[in-house]
Design a protein around this motif. Structure first.
Motif, mmCIF file in Angstrom:
data_model
loop_
_atom_site.group_PDB
_atom_site.id
_atom_site.type_symbol
_atom_site.label_atom_id
_atom_site.label_comp_id
_atom_site.label_asym_id
_atom_site.label_seq_id
_atom_site.Cartn_x
_atom_site.Cartn_y
_atom_site.Cartn_z
ATOM 1 N N GLU A 1107 -57.385 107.239 -55.804
ATOM 2 C CA GLU A 1107 -58.569 107.965 -56.259
ATOM 3 C C GLU A 1107 -58.302 108.737 -57.538
ATOM 4 O OE1 GLU A 1107 -60.046 110.384 -53.136
ATOM 5 O OE2 GLU A 1107 -60.713 108.682 -51.891
ATOM 6 N N GLU A 1108 -57.061 109.194 -57.719
ATOM 7 C CA GLU A 1108 -56.757 109.936 -58.934
ATOM 8 C C GLU A 1108 -56.774 109.041 -60.173
ATOM 9 O OE1 GLU A 1108 -52.772 109.532 -56.688
ATOM 10 O OE2 GLU A 1108 -54.918 109.505 -56.265
ATOM 11 N N ASP A 1109 -56.862 107.717 -59.972
ATOM 12 C CA ASP A 1109 -56.898 106.802 -61.105
ATOM 13 C C ASP A 1109 -58.308 106.382 -61.481
ATOM 14 O OD1 ASP A 1109 -54.050 106.612 -61.372
ATOM 15 O OD2 ASP A 1109 -54.044 105.385 -59.577
ATOM 16 N N LEU A 1110 -59.310 106.927 -60.810
ATOM 17 C CA LEU A 1110 -60.683 106.573 -61.147
ATOM 18 C C LEU A 1110 -61.009 107.100 -62.538
ATOM 19 C CD1 LEU A 1110 -62.492 107.364 -57.772
ATOM 20 C CD2 LEU A 1110 -61.554 105.204 -58.551
ATOM 21 N N GLY A 1111 -61.741 106.327 -63.292
ATOM 22 C CA GLY A 1111 -62.118 106.752 -64.629
ATOM 23 C C GLY A 1111 -62.352 105.564 -65.538
ATOM 24 N N ILE A 1112 -62.542 105.887 -66.823
ATOM 25 C CA ILE A 1112 -62.777 104.870 -67.850
ATOM 26 C C ILE A 1112 -61.467 104.657 -68.604
ATOM 27 C CG2 ILE A 1112 -64.114 104.264 -69.891
ATOM 28 C CD1 ILE A 1112 -66.292 106.157 -68.903
ATOM 29 N N TYR A 1113 -61.003 103.431 -68.621
ATOM 30 C CA TYR A 1113 -59.766 103.099 -69.322
ATOM 31 C C TYR A 1113 -60.138 102.314 -70.585
ATOM 32 C CZ TYR A 1113 -57.177 104.643 -65.259
ATOM 33 O OH TYR A 1113 -56.641 105.405 -64.254
ATOM 34 N N SER A 1114 -59.679 102.813 -71.701
ATOM 35 C CA SER A 1114 -59.988 102.184 -72.977
ATOM 36 C C SER A 1114 -58.697 101.883 -73.726
ATOM 37 C CB SER A 1114 -60.880 103.101 -73.825
ATOM 38 O OG SER A 1114 -60.223 104.330 -74.092
ATOM 39 N N CYS A 1115 -58.790 100.894 -74.598
ATOM 40 C CA CYS A 1115 -57.649 100.501 -75.414
ATOM 41 C C CYS A 1115 -58.120 100.315 -76.849
ATOM 42 C CB CYS A 1115 -57.027 99.200 -74.894
ATOM 43 S SG CYS A 1115 -55.505 98.735 -75.768
ATOM 44 N N VAL A 1116 -57.416 100.951 -77.772
ATOM 45 C CA VAL A 1116 -57.722 100.870 -79.190
ATOM 46 C C VAL A 1116 -56.506 100.286 -79.897
ATOM 47 C CG1 VAL A 1116 -58.309 102.172 -81.257
ATOM 48 C CG2 VAL A 1116 -59.294 102.828 -79.050
ATOM 49 N N VAL A 1117 -56.744 99.368 -80.820
ATOM 50 C CA VAL A 1117 -55.677 98.768 -81.606
ATOM 51 C C VAL A 1117 -55.720 99.401 -82.989
ATOM 52 C CG1 VAL A 1117 -54.662 96.638 -82.449
ATOM 53 C CG2 VAL A 1117 -55.923 96.645 -80.303
ATOM 54 N N THR A 1118 -54.642 100.082 -83.330
ATOM 55 C CA THR A 1118 -54.591 100.749 -84.625
ATOM 56 C C THR A 1118 -54.441 99.745 -85.760
ATOM 57 O OG1 THR A 1118 -52.188 101.025 -84.493
ATOM 58 C CG2 THR A 1118 -53.549 102.775 -83.535
ATOM 59 N N ASP A 1119 -54.746 100.218 -86.968
ATOM 60 C CA ASP A 1119 -54.635 99.401 -88.177
ATOM 61 C C ASP A 1119 -55.453 98.128 -88.079
ATOM 62 O OD1 ASP A 1119 -52.979 101.340 -89.130
ATOM 63 O OD2 ASP A 1119 -51.125 100.230 -88.780
ATOM 64 N N THR A 1120 -56.591 98.219 -87.410
ATOM 65 C CA THR A 1120 -57.534 97.104 -87.339
ATOM 66 C C THR A 1120 -58.921 97.651 -87.657
ATOM 67 O OG1 THR A 1120 -57.911 97.446 -84.964
ATOM 68 C CG2 THR A 1120 -56.177 95.888 -85.594
ATOM 69 N N ASP A 1121 -59.863 96.754 -87.694
ATOM 70 C CA ASP A 1121 -61.233 97.149 -87.996
ATOM 71 C C ASP A 1121 -61.948 97.587 -86.719
ATOM 72 O OD1 ASP A 1121 -63.565 97.625 -89.327
ATOM 73 O OD2 ASP A 1121 -64.129 95.515 -89.517
ATOM 74 N N GLY A 1122 -61.403 98.614 -86.083
ATOM 75 C CA GLY A 1122 -62.062 99.193 -84.916
ATOM 76 C C GLY A 1122 -61.989 98.348 -83.666
ATOM 77 N N VAL A 1123 -60.922 97.548 -83.484
ATOM 78 C CA VAL A 1123 -60.800 96.732 -82.273
ATOM 79 C C VAL A 1123 -60.566 97.651 -81.090
ATOM 80 C CG1 VAL A 1123 -59.466 94.953 -81.116
ATOM 81 C CG2 VAL A 1123 -59.930 94.780 -83.564
ATOM 82 N N SER A 1124 -61.455 97.613 -80.113
ATOM 83 C CA SER A 1124 -61.348 98.487 -78.941
ATOM 84 C C SER A 1124 -62.218 97.937 -77.829
ATOM 85 C CB SER A 1124 -61.779 99.920 -79.284
ATOM 86 O OG SER A 1124 -63.114 99.929 -79.778
ATOM 87 N N ALA A 1125 -61.899 98.342 -76.623
ATOM 88 C CA ALA A 1125 -62.668 97.936 -75.445
ATOM 89 C C ALA A 1125 -62.307 98.886 -74.316
ATOM 90 C CB ALA A 1125 -62.379 96.488 -75.052
ATOM 91 N N SER A 1126 -63.117 98.844 -73.267
ATOM 92 C CA SER A 1126 -62.878 99.742 -72.129
ATOM 93 C C SER A 1126 -63.290 99.059 -70.850
ATOM 94 C CB SER A 1126 -63.637 101.065 -72.299
ATOM 95 O OG SER A 1126 -65.041 100.835 -72.282
ATOM 96 N N HIS A 1127 -62.840 99.648 -69.767
ATOM 97 C CA HIS A 1127 -63.191 99.165 -68.430
ATOM 98 C C HIS A 1127 -63.269 100.362 -67.496
ATOM 99 C CE1 HIS A 1127 -63.544 96.252 -65.148
ATOM 100 N NE2 HIS A 1127 -62.790 97.060 -64.463
ATOM 101 N N THR A 1128 -64.301 100.415 -66.680
ATOM 102 C CA THR A 1128 -64.513 101.533 -65.768
ATOM 103 C C THR A 1128 -64.054 101.151 -64.373
ATOM 104 O OG1 THR A 1128 -66.423 102.270 -67.051
ATOM 105 C CG2 THR A 1128 -66.217 103.130 -64.806
#
Length: 1582
Positions: A1107-1128
């Motif tokens: 339960e302590e891991d509930l939340g929104i997990y996102s990943c951003v790739v630096t030095d790119t044109d805003g490549v990112s995504a998330s999963h809830t």
């Protein structure tokens, strides 16, 4: 409880006896009396001297008084807890006396007495002195000066029995806790040692002389005699009793003490448990423990680097405890000053011993104590270590004269060296020198030699091979810390003996060695010589010889080959040679030697290494026992299959006896049973076998048999069909080869792993000068990973690169050539490709907070980062006075990483301008434009300031995620929430609208519902109790469009049940990084998940999702044109993932059907279940009543991996087979089981059914009935008995019986259609009975019986009646002379068919006028003399016993009128017919009469009215005459008489009767004949 030495356990029983309370009281009183006079002491000492010899034998003390006194503080260390408080008080004064007091006889005696008392109570040794000196009981009786205690009691005997005394007993002394009371400024332990020293001196002086004892018996003063005479009798008796008790106790003790060996009582200290070294983190606490044995109890002292630890000088830092023999040193809040060597020293009178332990204190990575940095050290890391001599030091390790990238060739000698400078220099401390190749520790061998001179470390490769190529690392170890230096070593191929021949293979290894079999593997060379490699030859050499034997006749392409034909117990080495069209390569480096032994048989073999020059292993098998035919091998499987060979593996059988076994391997083409033995000449000794010469593409099955001297066993279960072909495919070409500048002579090359790659060995990289067309290998040993630095390139030249993947199947095609790149340092100008450059200028500088002397600025990140990560920002400011800007000043000298910075020491109410510059690896970029002027003043507004650092991420076609940071200025109350506003980019300012109605507590929001292709801008406002504050700066316009190639975070659960979030990016630059966040906060705590990034893929795996891991997990790739995504991950998603994880962690084999049972045709019982899918390695265990059962005569088991069917067949069920059956499946990690309970009625029913089926099967071996005798009613309403038969031949006969009487059948059945029938027409009650049919021939007979009685007959008749009712025709109307008749025809009528009639749906009641009946097949209703009331609808109802069937007709209107008219007509016709004239009978048709005879004819006629009668002869009327008389009498009798007839009377006569209703004629022919005699006479007369 701690264990004590043996010498302390032997006297445990003696100690309990000697410490008797009454004895102690008596001794105390005796000691007091001994102080009365010095003269008596002299007498007593003389008495003691007589027994001093025995005492000296038991004593181990040899110190004189002065030496003992001078060492009194360390003489003894045990017994402090044995003092009772009273004894301590009595002896304290004595211990305070100096050495002069000991010379006084009275004082010495007093001290000696008290010392003996102490020894008696504490060490259980003091009684020895008194027992030796007071053994003469008469002495005690004559010493009248002693004052006995008035409360003395008789001492009870408490001695050890003779048997106990003679036993060899362990000696154990209880361990007492020392007191913690300070006395006279010394510690409690030191006080006790002083007392013990004094006691020892007193005891020694007491036993040193034997004078005065005999004198005491006669030298009595007058005063003593007078005093004795004044004693009462009561006192004398009491004193005598006490003396007797004391004497007895002392004698017993003395006798026991003589048996003791004093050398076993005293011994030097020794450590039972030594302190151990510790390595802890800074600020932690550590405790050293040790346990010491020795007698007297040793004194333990703790030292730090050979300096005694002073607890008082470091309060709270050290705690020293000694409790129950366990000694401990506790060090709290460790820091680097505590790094040292600690020593525990234990000492007693027998000697001293020490034990050492080290303490190392570590600091977390990234933390460096500033005090450790020395001027000029720069960024050189520090090594902190502890030498084995206990010197805690801080070491600085530097590498001087370092080895660089090295290039060599096979066969050459290569050397690497590096000088090591360690400061401070500790001569006694030798650092650890370790060499690694590709992260693997190297050890000295014939291929690698190492040397350390004390200043320089070197490594030598005497004969370099391509296996030696790799990254070499020199590690210098100082305690638990080390420093490393690494560089790459390249080894090129040696010149080929044949021009154009390929390079030598490398890394030859031996796998899966057995008695006569081993798999040899190798790596393919990078150089093929210009033509493709055709294959490889494998050579072997027996250890101890130099003769090489080629193992394969034709080259093999697969980089693994099973080698057979080895001799058990001998050792071999192998080498490999490559072949192409030009020739054969040089051989590879030989493999390590391997012994031909089966690992599974090692427990039954005794191995003895032979002489080192042979390398053989002598194998001796156990003596064979009585021969047992081995069972079948188990777990047979194909572990490797190529187009050249197939390798089988199996397990030895459980039943094999003690004799060694061998194996025969058999094969057959899949789908056939034509088994062929493969190894016909020599059996196999190993449970492995390689088959060659198989037809490529053809499927085979294999099985194995065991054999020994007793015979050949049954075969194993056959393997599934295996196709001879390479299961491991050659990998595809790698992709996306990208070179990046590194140095002036090297380039970093990265690439993408080929898709669906399996068992990759590594990669080969090649380079080529642009335009040359010549390719050179960059590495000769395959490298793992997807990046490699290619060295040895020409500076300033342009190169292209390509990569190919390697596995055992071969080398892939080359990748596409990379873009050209010029070889030069990474930071520079004139680069033909995009190099890191300084970032562009930040923009939109805003003030986030302002106070009297400082301001907080915020700004936006540069739009161009320069191709690498921004490392920080520099802020400048200047004063603006009267609109005139001043000189720029630096606000920070060190870059700041956040996009918010507070500038201190500003002037209140002064106007300032600011500019910001970004910095990266390439340098500091252009500063931003000067901001608008801001006044430095105290903000006093109640609402919060603007949020800052508003960024957009995860841009999609209909949504975007907005992130921001809270305002620096929060107003007069805490932040209560945030509001997000948005509008289209080109929209007016008044079109801002709020995305959320209620304030957000979080600092992020996913804005949804965007219109695809439109641009939006956003801003954020903070709110508190006072209201909503100023909005943040507006974001840059965001286009609502999903960028091409966008990928989302994918949740996966691997086979081990590990739940992970996976993100892939194909747009990475060399400096790009994956940054994972939870609820858009970077994940810094790795206690919940592990993050692993390889190439363009990143994986965040949960350690234990909760339960302590509930939340929104996102990943951003630096030095790119805003490549990112998330999963809830919410609760529902968590439950789904946990369920899926459990399923993968503890996988189950999915079942298409549970365990079921069925009876087969022969009565066999089949248990079966079906899995949805099974692999080729799936196994099944069969369990009955918790015991595993196996394939054999009773049980036939089979597992079909293709269909997933698992079955077991039993011939028959017996009583002992009642119970629970379980099938257990295992397919890799997946398991499952299904059970079936067969007990009680269920088992009995199944058993009966099996017996029935078995009987049926035997029945069907001859002619038999497929379908038993049954019946059916035909369309004609007849009953047909029929049965279906099978297994019929011409000689088969069929016989029908009813009620045991044979039914004769006209025709024999031909059985063409397999059906036998018997037709019973117009079935009725008379046909009820038992019908039987018998089918027989020479093979046997079968019988079928049909009971057609009672209920069965009723059921059949019901069907017959139903068919008859259905056959009924429609009702017809018929007029008769009596009335109107309604009728219907049926096939035939039976009595069981009930017929009813309805008139207008009302049941008819039958009378004389209204009647019903059956005539033949006609069912009718007769209405006589119908009247108009009979009009209506008539229904005939037929009831078969179950169902009523109706036929109706409408008798009204015209139908009734016509029927009634016809009735009238027929009635009149009937009346006429009834009353008309008629001849009722009497006249014959023909009359033949002899001539001359009389003829009389008569008949009766009737008619109303009476008819008229007339006669005709030959149609002519005639009347009566003489010859003929006609009469008509009574109106009814008619007669005709001829008295004598003649020929003339012959003719036709007709009687005609006639009245008004009609005429009737009756004819009679009269023939008159003449007799023959009369005819002759008449002729004669004529």
């Amino acid at each position: 409880m701690l264990s004590l030495p043996f010498h302390q356990r032997q006297l445990q029983h003696y100690d309990r006896a000697y410490r008797h309370r009454e004895l102690h009281s008596t001794l105390s009183h005796y000691h007091k009396q001994a102080k009365s006079s010095s003269a008596l002491y002299a007498q007593g000492s003389a008495a003691y001297s007589r027994s001093s010899g025995g005492h000296r034998q038991a004593s181990a003390f040899s110190l004189d008084s002065s030496s003992a006194h001078s060492h009194s503080s360390a003489a003894y260390s045990h017994g402090s807890a044995a003092y009772e408080h009273s004894a301590a008080r009595q002896s304290s004064a004595a211990y305070g006396l100096d050495s002069e007091a000991f010379s006084s006889s009275s004082a010495a005696y007093r001290h000696g007495s008290e010392s003996i008392n102490k020894l008696a109570t504490a060490y259980r040794l003091g009684s020895e002195a008194y027992s030796l000196g007071l053994k003469d009981s008469s002495l005690l009786a004559e010493d009248q000066s002693y004052k006995m205690s008035p409360k003395a009691k008789r001492a009870k005997q408490n001695v050890v029995s003779e048997e106990r005394e003679n036993e060899a007993m362990d000696y154990s002394v209880p361990i007492f806790t020392g007191r913690e009371v300070s006395l006279s400024g010394i510690t409690d332990t030191e006080e006790e040692r002083i007392k013990e020293s004094a006691a020892y001196l007193a005891q020694r002086n007491l036993f040193a002389t034997g004078e005065g004892v005999r004198v005491s018996k006669v030298a009595k003063t007058a005063s003593e005699e007078e005093h004795h005479e004044k004693k009462s009798r009561k006192v004398v008796v009491r004193e005598s009793a006490e003396r007797v008790a004391l004497q007895r106790k002392l004698e017993e003790t003395q006798a026991f003490r003589r048996k003791l060996n004093r050398d076993q009582l005293l011994h030097a200290p020794e450590f039972v448990i030594e302190p151990r070294s510790h390595t802890v983190w800074e600020e932690q606490t550590v405790t050293f423990h040790c346990s010491v044995a020795g007698w007297p109890e040793p004194r333990v002292t703790w030292y730090k680097n050979n300096v005694p630890i002073d607890v008082q000088a470091h309060p709270g830092k050290y705690t020293i405890e000694s409790r129950y023999g366990l000694h401990s040193l506790h060090i709290s809040t460790c820091d680097f000053d505590d790094i040292a060597q600690y020593r525990a020293s234990a000492m007693n009178v027998k000697g001293e011993i020490s034990a050492y332990a080290s303490l190392v204190v570590k600091r977390y990575k990234g933390e460096v104590d500033a005090s450790l940095l020395r001027p000029g050290a720069g960024s050189m890391p520090l090594g902190l270590g502890v030498s084995p001599y206990g010197f805690a030091s801080r070491f600085e390790i530097k590498f001087v004269d370092k080895f660089d990238v090295a290039f060599g060739r096979e066969g050459e000698t290569m050397s690497l060296g590096c000088s090591v400078v360690i400061s401070p220099d500790i001569k006694r401390f030798t650092p650890g020198i370790e060499w690694y190749r590709n992260g693997v520790l190297l050890t000295p061998s014939k291929w690698v030699q190492m040397h350390w001179s004390g200043e320089r470390a070197s490594l030598t490769l005497p004969h370099a091979n391509k296996e030696d190529e790799g990254l070499y690392t020199l590690r210098v170890v100082m305690g638990d810390y080390y420093e490393e230096y690494s560089s790459y070593v390249f080894v090129r191929d040696a010149d080929a003996e044949v021009p154009g021949a390929p390079g030598a293979p490398l890394d030859v290894q031996c796998l899966d060695a057995n008695k006569d079999y081993v798999i040899v593997s190798w790596k393919q060379p990078a150089v093929d010589g210009g033509s493709p490699i055709l294959g490889y030859f494998i050579d072997r050499c027996e250890v101890g010889t130099s003769h090489w034997t080629q193992c394969n006749e034709t080259p093999v392409k697969f980089a693994r080959l099973p080698v057979t034909g080895l001799v058990e117990g001998r050792s071999y080495t192998f080498r490999v040679r490559a072949v192409n069209s030009a020739g054969v390569s040089l051989p590879s480096r030989v493999s390590p030697p391997v012994a031909a032994l089966d690992p599974s048989d090692r427990a039954r073999l005794r191995s003895h290494p032979s002489a080192p020059w042979t390398g053989q292993i002598i194998v001796t098998e156990e003596e064979p026992a009585e021969g047992v035919v081995p069972g079948p091998p188990t777990d047979l499987q194909v572990i490797e299959a190529t187009k050249n060979y197939v390798v089988l593996s199996w397990k030895p059988p459980g039943q094999r006896g003690h004799e060694g076994i061998m194996y025969y391997v058999e094969k057959c083409v899949a789908g056939t049973e034509d088994w062929q033995r493969v190894n016909t000449e020599t059996p196999v000794r190993s449970p492995r076998f390689a088959l060659f010469d198989l037809a490529e593409g053809k499927a085979y099955s294999f099985r194995v048999r065991c054999c020994n001297s007793a015979g050949v066993g049954q075969p194993s279960e056959a393997t599934a069909a295996t196709v001879a072909g390479d299961k491991l495919d050659i990998p595809k070409a790698p992709g996306r080869v990208m070179p990046v500048r590194n140095t002036d002579t090297s380039v970093l090359v990265t690439w993408a792993e080929p898709p669906d790659a399996k068992e990759l060995v590594g990669y080969y990289i090649e380079s080529s000068l642009v335009g040359s067309g010549h390719w050179e290998p960059c590495n000769n040993n395959p490298v793992k990973g997807t990046r490699f630095i290619c060295h040895g390139l020409a500076h300033g030249e342009q190169y292209i690169f390509r990569v190919r993947a390697v596995n055992a199947a071969g080398l892939s095609e080359f990748s596409q050539d990379s873009e050209p790149i010029e070889v030069k340092a990474a930071i520079g100008e004139g680069s033909p490709i995009a190099l890191p450059s300084a970032p562009s200028a930040p923009y939109d500088i805003v003030v986030l907070e302002s106070v009297r002397d400082s301001m907080v600025l915020g700004w936006k990140q540069p739009q161009a980062t320069g191709g690498t990560e921004i490392t920080g920002y520099y802020v400048n400011y200047r004063e603006v006075v009267g609109g005139v800007p001043g000189k720029w000043r630096e606000a920070n000298t060190k870059p700041v990483s956040d996009r918010a910075y507070r500038i201190e020491n500003l002037k209140e109410n002064m106007v300032y301008q600011f500019q910001v510059a970004a910095a990266n690896l390439a340098g500091v970029g252009t500063p931003s434009e000067p901001s608008q002027p801001f006044k430095c003043e105290e903000w006093s507004i109640a609402v919060p300031g603007p949020p800052h650092d508003v960024t957009c991420t995860e841009v999609r076609k209909d949504s975007v995620v907005l992130l921001w940071k809270e305002p620096v200025y929060t107003g007069r109350s805490p932040i209560a929430g945030y509001y997000v506003d948005m509008k289209e980019h080109e929209a007016k300012e008044e079109l801002w609208r709020s995305v959320n109605e209620k304030p957000l507590q979080k600092k992020y929001l996913k804005v949804q519902g965007l219109a695809r292709g439109r641009r939006y801008v956003f801003r954020v406002r903070a709110a508190n109790q006072a209201g909503v504050g100023k909005p943040s700066d507006t974001t840059d316009p965001v286009l609502a469009e999903t960028p091409p190639g966008t990928k989302e975070v994918v949740v996966e659960v691997d086979d081990n049940g590990v739940i992970s979030l996976n993100f892939e990016c194909e747009q990475m630059s060399p400096g790009s990084k994956f940054v994972w966040s939870k609820n858009y906060e970077p994940i810094e705590d790795d206690s919940r998940m592990n993050i692993d990034t390889k190439g363009g893929k990143s994986k965040a795996a949960f350690k234990d999702l909760g339960e302590e891991d509930l939340g929104i997990y996102s990943c951003v790739v630096t030095d790119t044109d805003g490549v990112s995504a998330s999963h809830t991950i919410d609760e529902e998603e968590m439950k789904r993932l946990l369920a899926l994880s459990h399923e993968h962690k503890f996988p189950t084999v999915p079942l298409a059907s549970e365990l079921a049972v069925e009876i087969l045709e022969k009565g066999e019982v089949r248990f079966w279940l079906q899995a949805e899918k099974l692999s080729g390695n799936a196994k099944a265990n069969f369990v009955f009543n918790d015991k595993e059962i196996f394939n054999g005569e009773k049980y036939k088991m089979k597992v079909d991996q293709k269909t997933g069917l698992v079955e077991m067949i039993m011939d028959k069920l017996e009583e002992k087979d009642e119970g629970t059956y379980t099938f257990q499946l295992q397919d890799g990690k997946a398991t499952n089981q299904s059970s079936l309970v067969l007990i009680g009625d269920v088992f009995k029913k199944l058993q009966d059914e099996a017996a029935f089926q078995r009987k049926e099967w035997h029945r069907k071996q001859g002619p038999h009935f497929v379908d038993k005798l049954g019946w059916e009613v035909t369309d004609d309403c007849n009953v047909m008995l029929k049965c279906k038969v099978a297994n019929i031949k011409k000689e088969t006969h069929i016989v029908w019986y009813k009620d045991d009487r044979e039914i004769m059948v006209d025709e024999e059945h031909d059985f063409k259609d397999g059906v036998c029938t018997l037709l019973i027409s117009e079935f009725s009650k008379k046909d009820a009975g038992t019908y039987e049919v018998i089918l027989k021939d020479d093979r046997g007979k079968d019988t079928s019986e049909l009971q057609l009685k009672d209920t069965a007959f009723a059921e059949l008749m019901s069907e017959v009646c139903r068919r008859i009712a259905l056959s009924a025709s429609d009702l017809q109307i018929q007029s008769t002379a009596e009335g109107i008749r309604l009728y219907s025809y049926v096939t035939y009528y039976v009595e069981d068919l009930r017929v009813g009639w309805l008139h207008n749906d009302t049941q008819l009641k039958f009378t004389e006028r209204l009647r019903s009946g059956v005539t033949g097949e006609q069912l009718w209703l007769q209405i006589n003399e119908p009247t108009p009331q009979d009009k209506g609808r008539y229904t005939m109802e037929l009831f078969d016993g179950k169902t009523a069937y109706q036929k109706s007709v409408d008798l009204s209107g015209q139908a009734f009128d016509e029927a009634f008219a016809e009735f009238q007509r027929l009635k009149q016709a009937a009346i006429a017919e009834k009353n008309r004239a008629r001849v009722l009978g009497g006249l014959p048709d023909v009359v033949t009469i002899q001539e001359g005879k009389a003829l009389n004819l008569s008949c009766t006629v009737w008619g109303d009215p009476t008819p008229e009668v007339s006669w005709l002869k030959n149609e002519k009327a005639f009347g009566s005459d003489a010859n003929c008389l006609l009469r008509f009498e009574a109106g009814k009798n008619v007669s005709f008489s001829i008295s004598s007839v003649s020929t003339l009377d012959s003719g036709k006569y007709s009687l005609v009767v006639k009245n008004k209703f009609g005429t009737e004629t009756s004819d009679v022919t009269v023939s008159v004949f003449i007799p023959e005699e009369d005819t002759a006479e008449k002729t004669a007369k004529a």
